[in-house]
Design a protein around this motif. Structure first.
Motif, PDB file in Angstrom:
ATOM      1  N   ALA A  97      36.593 -11.297  32.560  1.00  0.00           N
ATOM      2  CA  ALA A  97      37.988 -11.580  32.204  1.00  0.00           C
ATOM      3  C   ALA A  97      38.322 -13.042  32.483  1.00  0.00           C
ATOM      4  N   GLN A  98      39.175 -13.622  31.634  1.00  0.00           N
ATOM      5  CA  GLN A  98      39.448 -15.061  31.655  1.00  0.00           C
ATOM      6  C   GLN A  98      40.810 -15.434  32.207  1.00  0.00           C
ATOM      7  N   TYR A  99      41.801 -14.718  31.751  1.00  0.00           N
ATOM      8  CA  TYR A  99      43.168 -14.984  32.220  1.00  0.00           C
ATOM      9  C   TYR A  99      43.968 -13.715  31.974  1.00  0.00           C
ATOM     10  N   ILE A 100      45.167 -13.690  32.522  1.00  0.00           N
ATOM     11  CA  ILE A 100      45.986 -12.478  32.423  1.00  0.00           C
ATOM     12  C   ILE A 100      47.204 -12.786  31.566  1.00  0.00           C
ATOM     13  N   TRP A 138      32.717   2.329  47.169  1.00  0.00           N
ATOM     14  CA  TRP A 138      31.303   2.003  46.933  1.00  0.00           C
ATOM     15  C   TRP A 138      31.176   1.267  45.598  1.00  0.00           C
ATOM     16  N   ASP A 139      30.317   0.275  45.566  1.00  0.00           N
ATOM     17  CA  ASP A 139      29.985  -0.361  44.279  1.00  0.00           C
ATOM     18  C   ASP A 139      28.487  -0.626  44.245  1.00  0.00           C
ATOM     19  N   LYS A 140      27.916  -0.463  43.084  1.00  0.00           N
ATOM     20  CA  LYS A 140      26.467  -0.690  42.959  1.00  0.00           C
ATOM     21  C   LYS A 140      26.136  -2.189  42.974  1.00  0.00           C
ATOM     22  N   HIS A 197      24.791   2.638  44.856  1.00  0.00           N
ATOM     23  CA  HIS A 197      24.732   3.061  43.452  1.00  0.00           C
ATOM     24  C   HIS A 197      24.793   4.581  43.396  1.00  0.00           C
ATOM     25  N   VAL A 198      25.904   5.119  42.892  1.00  0.00           N
ATOM     26  CA  VAL A 198      26.058   6.574  42.800  1.00  0.00           C
ATOM     27  C   VAL A 198      25.208   7.096  41.643  1.00  0.00           C
ATOM     28  N   THR A 199      24.402   8.112  41.921  1.00  0.00           N
ATOM     29  CA  THR A 199      23.562   8.677  40.854  1.00  0.00           C
ATOM     30  C   THR A 199      23.902  10.134  40.555  1.00  0.00           C
ATOM     31  N   GLY A 213      40.148   4.013  35.093  1.00  0.00           N
ATOM     32  CA  GLY A 213      39.580   2.748  34.616  1.00  0.00           C
ATOM     33  C   GLY A 213      40.225   2.384  33.304  1.00  0.00           C
ATOM     34  N   ASP A 214      39.829   1.219  32.772  1.00  0.00           N
ATOM     35  CA  ASP A 214      40.518   0.733  31.568  1.00  0.00           C
ATOM     36  C   ASP A 214      40.285   1.618  30.348  1.00  0.00           C
ATOM     37  N   ALA A 215      39.239   2.449  30.358  1.00  0.00           N
ATOM     38  CA  ALA A 215      38.988   3.336  29.212  1.00  0.00           C
ATOM     39  C   ALA A 215      40.072   4.403  29.086  1.00  0.00           C
ATOM     40  N   GLY A 227      33.708  -6.343  39.451  1.00  0.00           N
ATOM     41  CA  GLY A 227      33.349  -5.616  38.229  1.00  0.00           C
ATOM     42  C   GLY A 227      33.401  -6.569  37.055  1.00  0.00           C
ATOM     43  N   ARG A 228      34.173  -6.200  36.035  1.00  0.00           N
ATOM     44  CA  ARG A 228      34.276  -7.066  34.848  1.00  0.00           C
ATOM     45  C   ARG A 228      35.255  -8.226  35.068  1.00  0.00           C
ATOM     46  N   MET A 229      35.874  -8.287  36.233  1.00  0.00           N
ATOM     47  CA  MET A 229      36.623  -9.496  36.624  1.00  0.00           C
ATOM     48  C   MET A 229      35.737 -10.265  37.593  1.00  0.00           C
ATOM     49  N   LEU A 248      38.888  -3.919  39.280  1.00  0.00           N
ATOM     50  CA  LEU A 248      40.333  -3.976  39.491  1.00  0.00           C
ATOM     51  C   LEU A 248      40.936  -2.579  39.663  1.00  0.00           C
ATOM     52  N   THR A 249      40.521  -1.615  38.830  1.00  0.00           N
ATOM     53  CA  THR A 249      41.144  -0.289  38.918  1.00  0.00           C
ATOM     54  C   THR A 249      40.874   0.353  40.276  1.00  0.00           C
ATOM     55  N   GLY A 250      39.612   0.316  40.717  1.00  0.00           N
ATOM     56  CA  GLY A 250      39.256   0.938  41.992  1.00  0.00           C
ATOM     57  C   GLY A 250      39.957   0.245  43.155  1.00  0.00           C
ATOM     58  N   ASN A 271      42.687  -4.480  29.970  1.00  0.00           N
ATOM     59  CA  ASN A 271      43.181  -5.733  30.550  1.00  0.00           C
ATOM     60  C   ASN A 271      43.842  -5.426  31.890  1.00  0.00           C
ATOM     61  N   PHE A 272      44.417  -6.455  32.502  1.00  0.00           N
ATOM     62  CA  PHE A 272      45.038  -6.287  33.824  1.00  0.00           C
ATOM     63  C   PHE A 272      46.025  -5.119  33.823  1.00  0.00           C
ATOM     64  N   ASP A 273      46.941  -5.116  32.862  1.00  0.00           N
ATOM     65  CA  ASP A 273      47.982  -4.085  32.869  1.00  0.00           C
ATOM     66  C   ASP A 273      47.421  -2.698  32.599  1.00  0.00           C
TER      67      ASP A 273
HETATM   68  C1  LIG Z   1      33.828 -10.635  28.631  1.00  0.00           C
HETATM   69  C2  LIG Z   1      35.138  -9.995  29.052  1.00  0.00           C
HETATM   70  C3  LIG Z   1      36.339 -10.660  28.858  1.00  0.00           C
HETATM   71  C4  LIG Z   1      37.541 -10.076  29.247  1.00  0.00           C
HETATM   72  N1  LIG Z   1      38.692 -10.797  29.133  1.00  0.00           N
HETATM   73  C5  LIG Z   1      39.831 -10.313  29.705  1.00  0.00           C
HETATM   74  C6  LIG Z   1      40.967 -11.153  29.850  1.00  0.00           C
HETATM   75  O1  LIG Z   1      40.943 -12.340  29.488  1.00  0.00           O
HETATM   76  N2  LIG Z   1      42.083 -10.625  30.427  1.00  0.00           N
HETATM   77  C7  LIG Z   1      42.118  -9.337  30.903  1.00  0.00           C
HETATM   78  O2  LIG Z   1      43.169  -8.917  31.449  1.00  0.00           O
HETATM   79  N3  LIG Z   1      41.044  -8.534  30.797  1.00  0.00           N
HETATM   80  C8  LIG Z   1      39.902  -8.985  30.225  1.00  0.00           C
HETATM   81  N4  LIG Z   1      38.784  -8.211  30.174  1.00  0.00           N
HETATM   82  C9  LIG Z   1      38.901  -6.795  30.543  1.00  0.00           C
HETATM   83  C10 LIG Z   1      38.935  -6.574  32.048  1.00  0.00           C
HETATM   84  O3  LIG Z   1      37.930  -7.345  32.654  1.00  0.00           O
HETATM   85  C11 LIG Z   1      38.704  -5.087  32.333  1.00  0.00           C
HETATM   86  O4  LIG Z   1      39.683  -4.330  31.672  1.00  0.00           O
HETATM   87  C12 LIG Z   1      38.793  -4.749  33.819  1.00  0.00           C
HETATM   88  O5  LIG Z   1      38.085  -5.669  34.603  1.00  0.00           O
HETATM   89  C13 LIG Z   1      38.229  -3.341  34.022  1.00  0.00           C
HETATM   90  O6  LIG Z   1      38.306  -3.021  35.396  1.00  0.00           O
HETATM   91  P1  LIG Z   1      37.812  -1.603  35.908  1.00  0.00           P
HETATM   92  O7  LIG Z   1      37.986  -1.608  37.382  1.00  0.00           O
HETATM   93  O8  LIG Z   1      38.484  -0.516  35.144  1.00  0.00           O
HETATM   94  O9  LIG Z   1      36.258  -1.508  35.526  1.00  0.00           O
HETATM   95  P2  LIG Z   1      35.070  -2.432  36.046  1.00  0.00           P
HETATM   96  O10 LIG Z   1      35.534  -3.798  36.307  1.00  0.00           O
HETATM   97  O11 LIG Z   1      33.938  -2.237  35.096  1.00  0.00           O
HETATM   98  O12 LIG Z   1      34.675  -1.781  37.473  1.00  0.00           O
HETATM   99  C14 LIG Z   1      33.792  -0.699  37.586  1.00  0.00           C
HETATM  100  C15 LIG Z   1      32.877  -0.944  38.789  1.00  0.00           C
HETATM  101  O13 LIG Z   1      32.047   0.208  38.953  1.00  0.00           O
HETATM  102  C16 LIG Z   1      30.778  -0.228  39.402  1.00  0.00           C
HETATM  103  N5  LIG Z   1      29.824   0.834  39.049  1.00  0.00           N
HETATM  104  C17 LIG Z   1      29.400   1.215  37.811  1.00  0.00           C
HETATM  105  N6  LIG Z   1      28.558   2.247  37.918  1.00  0.00           N
HETATM  106  C18 LIG Z   1      28.441   2.519  39.247  1.00  0.00           C
HETATM  107  C19 LIG Z   1      27.697   3.484  39.982  1.00  0.00           C
HETATM  108  N7  LIG Z   1      26.923   4.405  39.381  1.00  0.00           N
HETATM  109  N8  LIG Z   1      27.781   3.482  41.345  1.00  0.00           N
HETATM  110  C20 LIG Z   1      28.584   2.578  41.989  1.00  0.00           C
HETATM  111  N9  LIG Z   1      29.305   1.636  41.330  1.00  0.00           N
HETATM  112  C21 LIG Z   1      29.245   1.629  39.983  1.00  0.00           C
HETATM  113  C22 LIG Z   1      30.532  -1.530  38.647  1.00  0.00           C
HETATM  114  O14 LIG Z   1      29.586  -2.338  39.331  1.00  0.00           O
HETATM  115  C23 LIG Z   1      31.935  -2.138  38.619  1.00  0.00           C
HETATM  116  O15 LIG Z   1      32.133  -3.035  39.694  1.00  0.00           O
HETATM  117  C24 LIG Z   1      37.555  -8.777  29.812  1.00  0.00           C
HETATM  118  C25 LIG Z   1      36.349  -8.110  30.019  1.00  0.00           C
HETATM  119  C26 LIG Z   1      35.140  -8.719  29.666  1.00  0.00           C
HETATM  120  C27 LIG Z   1      33.843  -8.010  29.955  1.00  0.00           C
END
Ligand SMILES: Cc1cc2nc3c(=O)[nH]c(=O)nc-3n(C[C@H](O)[C@H](O)[C@H](O)COP(=O)(O)OP(=O)(O)OC[C@H]3O[C@@H](n4cnc5c(N)ncnc54)[C@H](O)[C@@H]3O)c2cc1C
Length: 345
Positions: A60-63, A33-35, A131-133, A319-321, A41-43, A11-13, A326-328
């Motif tokens: 992620a399940q719902y927002i 790019w995504d690996k 996959h970025v290394t 990213g979410d860290a 990702g986590r959605m 979602l962030t990217g 979550n979504f927001d």
């Molecule tokens: C089990 C679970 C339940 C959740 N429930 C909820 C919920 O109900 N509601 C909600 O709002 N949020 C929920 N979340 C949190 C939410 O999913 C995350 O906050 C959000 O998806 C994070 O998005 P992101 O883009 O920051 O990271 P990510 O979604 O992790 O995206 C990072 C991407 O980078 C890629 N990547 C990693 N390393 C490399 C590399 N070296 N080279 C290329 N690509 C790479 C990965 O494949 C991934 O697609 C949940 C998460 C989990 C795991």
């Protein structure tokens, strides 16, 4: 025209790519790019290995929009609602205490449809299985190495993967940390994620769930913390394709079994599930996922939304860290990275 690489089609990217396109129109060439082999990702919305019509949300399940975020992120919510990607989620979620003024939303086509929406709006060149290394500074640009062995140069790079995966990269940022200040290293070292397993069960078309809820938080169970009648949650048309159910394990269970293969852990989760729901029929297909980096428990301190490692050539981490999980949190991170990108490009 600046060439910008966004690593991560989560979602962030995706949102960052979309906002960058809207703000900077034709001044940037955006590459994502995504690996992984797909978006989200986590959605992630998974399909069973043997069928293309059923699906289930494994991450992620719902927002949930709090009253404050419903106001400050109004444009994102109204865009997703008007395009039909989001719908109000008013069915029973057993064990959930929703804060006053908060509202839940679900995605009829699965959570990855949110990510797909923003990616398609971004017009970015999207590549999977990239996959970025490694990341190396080469004068005014970044050389980005891939697992396949080759590399490409970009004017600016945005990394959105979980922080431990950033720190594993070779080159000037990850393992050798040449470009990170002492303070940045300390900040990144404080990030903590939970770990979980998720199992999706796919059933035959004639199966009807007998319990009343769309989702249920399971209290006081050491194995399972959450179950979703995924197809009911998404109001999917079931008569032809059959329902799906998703189970999430508890954080202590995830930690205890983290280094085990998912094939070894899946039977333990299923046994506990059938203890909790003895009337559940047998599925026709099962998919298990290990989330080593599930939700952020401790985010990067004093770092709202992003961390700029270098201004020129620009390298920004998000990213979410860098906000919350979550979504927001992802919206906050993407907005914050957009400001840095606009100022730099
Ligand atoms: C089990 C679970 C339940 C959740 N429930 C909820 C919920 O109900 N509601 C909600 O709002 N949020 C929920 N979340 C949190 C939410 O999913 C995350 O906050 C959000 O998806 C994070 O998005 P992101 O883009 O920051 O990271 P990510 O979604 O992790 O995206 C990072 C991407 O980078 C890629 N990547 C990693 N390393 C490399 C590399 N070296 N080279 C290329 N690509 C790479 C990965 O494949 C991934 O697609 C949940 C998460 C989990 C795991």
């Amino acid at each position: 025209m600046s060439r910008v690489l966004i690593v991560g089609a989560g979602l962030t990217g995706s949102l960052c790519a979309c906002l960058l396109r809207r703000e900077m129109q034709n001044k940037v060439h955006i590459v994502v790019w995504d690996k992984a082999r797909g978006t989200g990702g986590r959605m992630s919305t998974a399909r069973p290995p043997d069928s293309s019509s059923q699906s289930a949300d494994l991450g992620a399940q719902y927002i949930t929009a709090t009253a404050a975020y419903a106001r400050s992120h109004h444009s994102f919510y109204s865009e997703l609602l008007s395009s039909g990607v989001l719908k109000p989620f008013d069915l029973l979620i057993e064990g959930l205490k929703l804060k006053d003024g908060s509202r839940n939303y679900m995605t009829p086509l699965g959570m990855s449809s949110v990510v797909k929406h923003f990616l398609s709006e971004s017009g970015a060149d999207l590549f999977f299985e990239r996959h970025v290394t490694g990341l190396y500074r080469r004068g005014a640009s970044w050389e980005v190495q891939r697992k396949a062995g080759d590399s490409e140069e970009f004017d600016a790079v945005v990394l959105t993967m979980p922080v431990p995966q950033i720190l594993q990269l070779q080159g000037d940022v990850g393992q050798s940390e040449i470009l990170l200040s002492v303070q940045q290293k300390q900040q990144l070292a404080q990030v903590v994620y939970s770990s979980r397993f998720a199992v999706a069960l796919f059933f035959a078309p004639d199966v009807v769930f007998t319990f009343p809820w769309a989702a249920r938080y399971v209290a006081d169970n050491p194995y399972i913390c959450y179950i979703a009648a995924d197809s009911r949650k998404r109001n999917a048309g079931l008569s032809l394709i059959g329902p799906s159910l998703v189970v999430h394990t508890s954080v202590p269970f995830g930690l205890e079994h983290l280094e085990k293969d998912k094939e070894e852990v899946q039977p333990i989760i299923l046994q506990e599930l059938y203890e909790l729901l003895p009337d559940l029929p047998q599925p026709i297909s099962i998919k298990c996922q290990k989330w080593r980096y599930s939700q952020v428990l401790t985010s990067v301190p004093d770092c709202p939304g992003q961390m700029t490692v270098l201004d020129r050539p620009l390298l920004v981490l998000g990213g979410d860290a860098f906000s919350h999980s979550n979504f927001d949190g992802c919206v906050e991170s993407a907005l914050s990275m957009l400001n840095v990108l606009k100022a730099s490009l």
